[in-house]
Scaffold this active site. Sequence first.
Site, mmCIF file in Angstrom:
data_model
loop_
_atom_site.group_PDB
_atom_site.id
_atom_site.type_symbol
_atom_site.label_atom_id
_atom_site.label_comp_id
_atom_site.label_asym_id
_atom_site.label_seq_id
_atom_site.Cartn_x
_atom_site.Cartn_y
_atom_site.Cartn_z
ATOM 1 N N SER A 61 -4.464 13.176 -7.623
ATOM 2 C CA SER A 61 -4.489 12.155 -6.562
ATOM 3 C C SER A 61 -3.089 11.992 -5.997
ATOM 4 O O SER A 61 -2.096 12.157 -6.727
ATOM 5 C CB SER A 61 -4.942 10.825 -7.152
ATOM 6 N N SER A 62 -2.996 11.584 -4.737
ATOM 7 C CA SER A 62 -1.671 11.294 -4.175
ATOM 8 C C SER A 62 -1.095 9.999 -4.755
ATOM 9 O O SER A 62 0.080 9.700 -4.548
ATOM 10 C CB SER A 62 -1.736 11.215 -2.648
ATOM 11 N N CYS A 63 -1.909 9.236 -5.508
ATOM 12 C CA CYS A 63 -1.402 8.025 -6.179
ATOM 13 C C CYS A 63 -0.368 8.341 -7.248
ATOM 14 O O CYS A 63 0.313 7.441 -7.735
ATOM 15 C CB CYS A 63 -2.523 7.280 -6.899
ATOM 16 N N TYR A 107 -4.476 4.143 -12.845
ATOM 17 C CA TYR A 107 -5.129 5.371 -12.395
ATOM 18 C C TYR A 107 -4.085 6.491 -12.272
ATOM 19 O O TYR A 107 -4.318 7.627 -12.693
ATOM 20 C CB TYR A 107 -5.784 5.077 -11.034
ATOM 21 N N LYS A 112 -3.919 10.151 -14.114
ATOM 22 C CA LYS A 112 -3.923 11.412 -13.355
ATOM 23 C C LYS A 112 -2.676 12.253 -13.663
ATOM 24 O O LYS A 112 -2.746 13.486 -13.722
ATOM 25 C CB LYS A 112 -4.033 11.128 -11.849
ATOM 26 N N HIS A 157 -12.949 2.084 -1.444
ATOM 27 C CA HIS A 157 -11.732 2.307 -0.670
ATOM 28 C C HIS A 157 -11.929 1.755 0.740
ATOM 29 O O HIS A 157 -13.014 1.308 1.105
ATOM 30 C CB HIS A 157 -11.401 3.800 -0.631
HETATM 31 P P1 GDP Z 1 -5.029 2.547 -1.688
HETATM 32 O O1 GDP Z 1 -4.737 3.672 -0.743
HETATM 33 O O2 GDP Z 1 -4.934 2.932 -3.128
HETATM 34 O O3 GDP Z 1 -4.185 1.332 -1.369
HETATM 35 O O4 GDP Z 1 -6.575 2.187 -1.542
HETATM 36 P P2 GDP Z 1 -7.551 1.418 -0.513
HETATM 37 O O5 GDP Z 1 -8.311 2.435 0.262
HETATM 38 O O6 GDP Z 1 -8.359 0.467 -1.341
HETATM 39 O O7 GDP Z 1 -6.648 0.559 0.471
HETATM 40 C C1 GDP Z 1 -5.903 1.128 1.513
HETATM 41 C C2 GDP Z 1 -5.364 0.038 2.427
HETATM 42 O O8 GDP Z 1 -6.456 -0.519 3.182
HETATM 43 C C3 GDP Z 1 -4.695 -1.143 1.707
HETATM 44 O O9 GDP Z 1 -3.560 -1.538 2.455
HETATM 45 C C4 GDP Z 1 -5.788 -2.222 1.772
HETATM 46 O O10 GDP Z 1 -5.257 -3.544 1.713
HETATM 47 C C5 GDP Z 1 -6.381 -1.931 3.149
HETATM 48 N N1 GDP Z 1 -7.723 -2.522 3.373
HETATM 49 C C6 GDP Z 1 -8.073 -3.251 4.460
HETATM 50 N N2 GDP Z 1 -9.339 -3.702 4.357
HETATM 51 C C7 GDP Z 1 -9.807 -3.214 3.167
HETATM 52 C C8 GDP Z 1 -11.057 -3.352 2.509
HETATM 53 O O11 GDP Z 1 -11.990 -4.013 2.963
HETATM 54 N N3 GDP Z 1 -11.188 -2.685 1.307
HETATM 55 C C9 GDP Z 1 -10.168 -1.947 0.770
HETATM 56 N N4 GDP Z 1 -10.371 -1.311 -0.389
HETATM 57 N N5 GDP Z 1 -8.950 -1.838 1.368
HETATM 58 C C10 GDP Z 1 -8.777 -2.459 2.559
#
Ligand code: GDP
Length: 312
Positions: free
Chosen positions: A92-94, A121, A125, A164
């Site tokens: 993962s890029s995480c 996570y 990974k 996500h």
């Molecule tokens: P990340 O890439 O590990 O941070 O995973 P996410 O896909 O959960 O979040 C990506 C970005 O989208 C973060 O800045 C979240 O705060 C934003 N985001 C905005 N609305 C949402 C939502 O409804 N769900 C999630 N999961 N993220 C959201």
Amino acid sequence: MVGRAIVRRLASEPVTLVTPKDRIDFRRQAETEAWMAAQKPHVVFLAAARVGGILANDNAPAQFLYDNLMIEANLIEAARRTGVEKLVFVGSSCIYPKDAAQPITEDALLSGPLEPTNQWYAVAKIAGIKLAQAYRREYGCDFISAQPTNLYGPFDNFDLTASHVIPALMRKAHEAAQSGEPLVVWGSGRPFREFMHVDDLADALVFLAQTWSGEDIVNVGSGEEVSIADLAGMIARIAGLSGAPVFDASKPDGTPRKLVDVSRLKAMGWNRARALAPGLQDTYEWFLNHRQSVRGYADAPSTRQKQDDQQL
Ligand code: GDP
């Protein structure tokens, strides 16, 4: 989601596919080793994982760390024992530090502190990557690792507490279009993320399985970066919403930017990322057509954990 995409991609290859049709719990060593010994695969794509969005990671640190450590340790050891010829570990890029220089090159691994919201996570990974490297060094196993950027596509998880951002915004935009309420976006909307369609990842993983052998990890990304606010605007338009999204500042932003450098993969000859706009359109249509059965949407909250466990 990733496993199904790999299966779709391999349908056109001259291979016999082995997938865990019955419930196999890869967190259990004896169960995993017995299954692998019975199946004797030549090639393994290790995509099984507990995955989730920014809040799910924060809320279930033990599950994200333990489940992923066990799944990858059990499968990698079972692959060695059964003489698997090639294993592709999906990272993962995480894994990269929160403040890594952008775009993030593979050598940024372990060069600084991780983003706290998904550190559990990420640590798991990173351990998977190190296992693949260690098995290559000590046992000569041809195990490689790929680091995909944020993914989206069919069979994603649409449960708002675990998903996500893309499936979450698709579901919320669809519901907002029906209710007339605004689309609520978590955080400030200012973070940038790179997104890749899962079918592109599957293609890159098969490409790497066929062409790459070595300790070096390989980033897999689309090179296309978008702010969360702009992403919300794109999804709102696809769902036919007219009002402006509202931002919920009580929710975390996570890492400010996460764009992987894909020079290594490009230099190997892979370059096939599909554009975000048509990918989002297709995925939204898939979501609408599968609303009755998609993960996290059709099921009642009380059954979610059970179903989640089954998918592992
Ligand atoms: P990340 O890439 O590990 O941070 O995973 P996410 O896909 O959960 O979040 C990506 C970005 O989208 C973060 O800045 C979240 O705060 C934003 N985001 C905005 N609305 C949402 C939502 O409804 N769900 C999630 N999961 N993220 C959201």
